[in-house]
Enzyme design. Sequence first.
Site, mmCIF file in Angstrom:
data_model
loop_
_atom_site.group_PDB
_atom_site.id
_atom_site.type_symbol
_atom_site.label_atom_id
_atom_site.label_comp_id
_atom_site.label_asym_id
_atom_site.label_seq_id
_atom_site.Cartn_x
_atom_site.Cartn_y
_atom_site.Cartn_z
ATOM 1 N N THR A 145 11.287 51.589 21.031
ATOM 2 C CA THR A 145 10.754 50.471 20.261
ATOM 3 C C THR A 145 10.174 49.469 21.245
ATOM 4 O O THR A 145 10.776 49.201 22.291
ATOM 5 C CB THR A 145 11.841 49.782 19.406
ATOM 6 O OG1 THR A 145 12.864 49.272 20.256
ATOM 7 C CG2 THR A 145 12.442 50.752 18.385
ATOM 8 N N CYS A 146 9.022 48.933 20.919
ATOM 9 C CA CYS A 146 8.415 47.904 21.763
ATOM 10 C C CYS A 146 9.355 46.702 21.780
ATOM 11 O O CYS A 146 9.667 46.131 20.730
ATOM 12 C CB CYS A 146 7.048 47.506 21.217
ATOM 13 S SG CYS A 146 6.313 46.105 22.091
ATOM 14 N N VAL A 147 9.807 46.317 22.945
ATOM 15 C CA VAL A 147 10.821 45.274 23.046
ATOM 16 C C VAL A 147 10.321 43.946 22.487
ATOM 17 O O VAL A 147 11.049 43.266 21.752
ATOM 18 C CB VAL A 147 11.350 45.134 24.491
ATOM 19 C CG1 VAL A 147 10.272 44.685 25.455
ATOM 20 C CG2 VAL A 147 12.562 44.221 24.539
ATOM 21 N N ALA A 182 10.047 44.194 18.707
ATOM 22 C CA ALA A 182 11.387 44.322 18.131
ATOM 23 C C ALA A 182 12.108 42.978 18.112
ATOM 24 O O ALA A 182 12.718 42.613 17.097
ATOM 25 C CB ALA A 182 12.192 45.360 18.910
#
Length: 131
Positions: free
Chosen positions: A80-82, A85
């Site tokens: 997941t794209c930090v 997210a």
Amino acid sequence: MGGLTYTLVVNGSVYGSQSARSAYQFAQAVIEQGHTLVSVFFYQDGVTNGTALSVPANDEFDLTKAWQGLAKEHDVRLETCVAAALRRGIISEDEATQHGLTQNNLAEGFVQAGLGSLAEAMLTQDRVVQF
């Protein structure tokens, strides 16, 4: 000739659109055809696929668990794209600690990664397909 390597980019939320489910079905087809799915990068609203707090109705498909099963069985990285997210309340244990939060909710089998991971996939995989 060997199979191709793939990375999928999923922008659609876990239940808000057909995007994530279509990506999952495509992932299954890629593997069934003998190709290698290296990773799935969840971006924008797609990061909601990585929440441990989603509870679909009993008669609905549990997409988060499906992604987890696919990843475990076929050694697929679920990223997941930090930044996306964090904006949407999907927090890993490490990020919770870093930001002084007492709770986290990133589902098991998912990791948080930066856009550099997606850029690397674009350079190294044979195909990158966006949903």
